[in-house]
Design an enzyme around this catalytic site. Structure first.
Site, short mmCIF file in Angstrom:
data_model
loop_
_atom_site.label_atom_id
_atom_site.label_comp_id
_atom_site.label_asym_id
_atom_site.label_seq_id
_atom_site.Cartn_x
_atom_site.Cartn_y
_atom_site.Cartn_z
N TYR A 1 0.85 -1.21 0.00
CA TYR A 1 0.00 0.00 0.00
C TYR A 1 0.87 1.25 0.00
O TYR A 1 1.92 1.28 0.66
CB TYR A 1 -0.86 0.05 1.26
N TYR A 27 -1.00 -9.74 1.01
CA TYR A 27 0.06 -9.21 1.88
C TYR A 27 -0.12 -9.72 3.31
O TYR A 27 -1.21 -10.03 3.75
CB TYR A 27 0.12 -7.68 1.84
N ARG A 63 -3.63 -11.40 4.06
CA ARG A 63 -4.90 -11.01 3.44
C ARG A 63 -4.96 -11.56 2.02
O ARG A 63 -3.97 -11.49 1.29
CB ARG A 63 -5.03 -9.48 3.34
N HIS A 100 -7.52 -8.21 -2.46
CA HIS A 100 -8.83 -7.58 -2.26
C HIS A 100 -8.78 -6.11 -2.65
O HIS A 100 -7.70 -5.49 -2.67
CB HIS A 100 -9.28 -7.71 -0.80
N HIS A 140 -10.87 -2.54 -1.55
CA HIS A 140 -11.83 -1.93 -0.63
C HIS A 140 -12.82 -1.07 -1.42
O HIS A 140 -12.41 -0.36 -2.35
CB HIS A 140 -11.12 -1.02 0.37
#
Lengths: 206, 248
Positions: free
Chosen positions: B114, B153, B163, B166, B168
């Site tokens: 991120y 990640y 995770r 995905h 959001h």
């Protein structure tokens, strides 16, 4: 009127996660150049009518620690108690006051909105509800956004008659929604939000 | 017309089914432990404050707001990763389209990194990938955007939790009580069924609703795969909003 039987289930909620700022407040996350400004950051325009105020709150978890990664949205009526009308699909004319704001908290869990004090809105019983601001809080560790309200300490009479406040059985818990007023160049209303514990804020199923 | 809104009146939203959504306190996802209210939510029914909500005009959008492959490009170079189109329809529980509503999305890059100062994962940043975008649904409730597939990640929950890939999503609807944040997963990913955040959704059918389907009919040949992800918001007892759009 006949109503349809619902045929679909609502999409389940998931946490906004610790990096919610990337999507909702990218400039705050230091991702610059995609949006001119973070949406909901500035609520006021020169044409906004009403008493300018600041709303300040701190979000605290059940261990007493500040929630330093939350994002808060507010939705409120204008000074006359009216909500901004839906915008048309190609509308260029934003209303003088949109009624919606979005702010990330700082590392101490504190959020600040510069807005106006809302006017009273009619409640489900037809009587005016006390002036209030609706809040929606998302963060890492919050699986579904928390809805609550902020009321104003200097509206004692209206608060005593308010439809929602009166649905809170324990009068001590009503106090968790009432922001104290601090005088200054810009009057500020201060409300701390406790997610859990002895001072827990009242959250709503709306 | 009266402005009185009795519970169950036209325009009221169907009650939210909290047994379908994650509970507030889900110990497998440790961060919920001190962030979940202990007191039950107080049902207040929806008043005008919850039945109205912010709306956004298409004119707020920049030309690249729904193109994550290009909207953070520093020098014209496109983002690195598996190119995809993500699209779908925003509907309500009555299966009616939700037009002209703002949809926001954010994600990690192809390596699972991120672009956020609090993120320290060793996978590299992509200098040409920011990771956020937005669009407004069309008159039939459809949205779409272009991006690269996010990587999985690791995160500090259990000793070795990852995770699944995905994206959001944040959706507004037309009432503040419809406000929703969720996450989209990818069909066939085995990590979906190992994830404590996914597992906060109590019903397997609910989890299934968060999984986007590969849509071969909407791929762009020699360019992008396509995944379809429909989103359902709370339904209303009448078409009050549609009437409002026409100017009441």
């Amino acid at each position: 009127m006949l109503h349809p039987v619902p045929t679909l289930r609502e999409t389940p909620s998931q946490t906004a996660g610790p990096y919610v700022h990337i999507g909702m407040t990218p400039n705050f996350a230091e991702i610059r150049g995609i949006y001119d400004a973070d949406p909901g950051l500035a609520m006021l325009t020169p044409d906004t009518v009403g008493e300018r105020i600041e709303i300040v709150g701190r979000i605290v978890d059940g261990a007493g620690s500040p929630v330093g990664d939350a994002v808060v949205e507010i939705w409120q009526a204008d000074a006359a108690g009216a909500f901004a009308a839906p915008m048309g699909p190609n509308s260029n004319s934003a209303p003088a006051f949109s009624g919606w704001g979005r702010q990330p908290v700082n590392g101490d869990g504190v959020f600040t909105f510069q807005t106006i004090k809302p006017g009273p809105v009619a409640g489900p019983d037809g009587k005016p509800m006390a002036p209030h601001v609706s809040l929606w809080i998302v963060a890492r560790g919050i699986n579904i956004g928390l809805q609550t309200r902020l009321y104003f300490a200097d509206e004692t009479e209206a608060n005593a008659a308010d439809y929602v406040l009166n649905r809170i059985a324990d009068p001590r818990r009503r106090q968790t929604l009432i922001a104290r007023r601090e005088e200054g160049a810009l009057p500020r209303y201060v409300l701390d939000i406790y997610l859990q514990g002895d001072k827990e804020t009242v959250f709503f199923d709306v | 017309m009266s402005s009185i809104m009795l519970p169950g009146a036209d325009g009221a939203l169907y009650q939210r089914d909290h047994s379908w959504h994650p509970a507030a306190n889900t110990p497998g996802y440790k961060s919920t432990t001190f962030r979940a209210p202990r007191q039950p939510l107080l049902a207040i029914g929806a008043t005008a404050s919850e039945l109205t909500g912010p709306t956004f005009g298409h004119s707020m959008l920049g030309a690249l707001d729904n193109d994550l492959i290009r909207n953070y490009s520093q020098d014209g170079t496109e983002a690195i990763g598996q190119r995809m189109i993500v699209f779908g329809q925003v509907l309500d529980e009555n299966a009616r389209a939700v037009p002209n509503t703002l949809v926001e999305f954010w994600q990690a890059n192809a390596g699972g990194r991120y672009r956020h100062k609090k993120e320290g994962y060793l996978a590299a940043l992509d200098p040409n990938f920011g990771g956020c975008g937005r669009t407004i649904t069309d008159e039939n409730g459809f949205y779409s955007f272009r991006t690269v597939k996010p990587g999985a990640y690791p995160w500090p929950n259990g000793g070795n939790d990852w995770r699944p890939a995905h994206i959001h999503f944040s959706v507004f609807g037309h009432a503040f009580a419809q406000r929703l944040i969720t996450q989209m997963y990818f069909e066939g990913d085995p990590m979906i069924w190992q994830c404590p955040i996914v597992a906060t959704v109590p019903d397997k059918a609910g989890i299934d609703q968060l999984i986007a389907r590969l849509d071969r009919h909407n791929t762009t040949p020699m360019d992008s795969l396509a995944y379809r992800f429909d989103i359902v918001l709370r339904g209303r007892r009448s078409t009050m909003f549609e009437n409002k759009l026409e100017g009441n």
